[in-house]
Enzyme design. Structure first.
Site, mmCIF file in Angstrom:
data_model
loop_
_atom_site.group_PDB
_atom_site.id
_atom_site.type_symbol
_atom_site.label_atom_id
_atom_site.label_comp_id
_atom_site.label_asym_id
_atom_site.label_seq_id
_atom_site.Cartn_x
_atom_site.Cartn_y
_atom_site.Cartn_z
ATOM 1 N N HIS A 1 27.895 -12.481 21.866
ATOM 2 C CA HIS A 1 28.790 -11.314 21.911
ATOM 3 C C HIS A 1 29.349 -11.013 20.522
ATOM 4 O O HIS A 1 29.325 -9.853 20.076
ATOM 5 C CB HIS A 1 29.915 -11.600 22.915
ATOM 6 C CG HIS A 1 30.939 -10.513 23.017
ATOM 7 N ND1 HIS A 1 31.110 -9.758 24.156
ATOM 8 C CD2 HIS A 1 31.858 -10.061 22.118
ATOM 9 C CE1 HIS A 1 32.085 -8.876 23.951
ATOM 10 N NE2 HIS A 1 32.565 -9.043 22.726
ATOM 11 N N GLU A 2 29.838 -12.045 19.836
ATOM 12 C CA GLU A 2 30.432 -11.819 18.505
ATOM 13 C C GLU A 2 29.359 -11.424 17.496
ATOM 14 O O GLU A 2 29.582 -10.545 16.656
ATOM 15 C CB GLU A 2 31.191 -13.065 18.022
ATOM 16 C CG GLU A 2 32.345 -13.491 18.915
ATOM 17 C CD GLU A 2 33.293 -12.363 19.304
ATOM 18 O OE1 GLU A 2 33.500 -11.446 18.497
ATOM 19 O OE2 GLU A 2 33.810 -12.402 20.439
ATOM 20 N N CYS B 1 35.919 -7.266 26.194
ATOM 21 C CA CYS B 1 35.964 -7.185 24.737
ATOM 22 C C CYS B 1 37.288 -6.565 24.331
ATOM 23 O O CYS B 1 37.732 -5.597 24.955
ATOM 24 C CB CYS B 1 34.796 -6.330 24.235
ATOM 25 S SG CYS B 1 34.765 -6.108 22.445
ATOM 26 N N HIS C 1 28.550 -7.775 17.580
ATOM 27 C CA HIS C 1 29.514 -6.880 16.918
ATOM 28 C C HIS C 1 29.062 -6.544 15.502
ATOM 29 O O HIS C 1 29.255 -5.418 15.035
ATOM 30 C CB HIS C 1 30.892 -7.543 16.847
ATOM 31 C CG HIS C 1 31.747 -7.317 18.067
ATOM 32 N ND1 HIS C 1 32.161 -6.070 18.456
ATOM 33 C CD2 HIS C 1 32.269 -8.185 18.970
ATOM 34 C CE1 HIS C 1 32.910 -6.180 19.554
ATOM 35 N NE2 HIS C 1 32.990 -7.458 19.896
HETATM 36 NI NI NI Z 1 34.030 -8.106 21.599
#
Ligand code: NI
Length: 191
Positions: free
Chosen positions: A144-145, A102, A148
């Protein structure tokens, strides 16, 4: 449009749940500028994606793009996509183990469990609502995004702390085996 500073793990803006974007202002210069800055910053850092809160914008939007990526040479391509106020739904219980890094977590990678079949929805930068399925290794990038925006970074999802690994150690000792596992997933799922 400028490349912005990428906030690092521990910054409160990364830890908070990001705010919904008012759909009526998606085409405003401010929001369009956020999107341009996200794309420029992602590309400058060779990221596979970036969420707005990683560049200090505490709203629910992210972008993904994978071409020939030196950080992730085994990743299958993903065309540039912007998602605003996204939702994410798991389409099955099938999962795989993904080794992730990341831009907000310097020089550390780790292994997390991701779903293999997902449906992603949200607004594009023209304000059009879109919805599509993603199956295979690429599904991990979207998860993953999306994480966030809920203040979740990949280290929070690592179940075996022994999987933490520097980028250079990953490249030297683990990448070849992992890239082969990714290749088998891409062969099976097409992405
Ligand atoms: Ni990331």
């Amino acid at each position: 449009m400028p490349v912005r500073e990428i906030l690092q793990i521990g910054h409160p803006t990364l830890a908070d749940r990001a705010l919904e974007v008012d759909v009526d202002v998606i085409q405003s210069p401010e929001v369009q500028g956020w999107i341009d800055d996200m794309i420029d910053t992602m590309r400058d850092a060779n990221g596979a994606g970036i969420a707005a809160n990683q560049i200090g914008i505490p709203y629910r939007l992210y972008c993904v793009e994978v071409g020939d990526n030196p950080r992730y040479p085994y990743k299958p391509p993903i065309p540039l996509t912007i998602l605003i106020n996204p939702s994410l739904k798991f389409l099955s219980d099938n999962t795989f183990e993904a080794n992730e890094g990341c831009l907000s977590v310097p020089n550390i990678r780790g292994t997390v469990t991701r779903h293999l079949e997902i449906m992603v929805s949200g607004y594009d930068r023209e304000g059009q609502y879109q919805s599509f399925d993603v199956r295979g290794y690429s599904a991990g990038t979207w998860q993953h995004e999306h994480d966030h925006l809920d203040g979740i970074l990949f280290p929070h999802r690592v179940t075996d702390p022994r999987s933490f690994c520097s980028w250079s150690a990953f490249s030297e000792f683990h990448q070849a085996e992992f890239a082969e596992r990714v290749r088998r997933l891409v062969d099976k799922w097409g992405a």
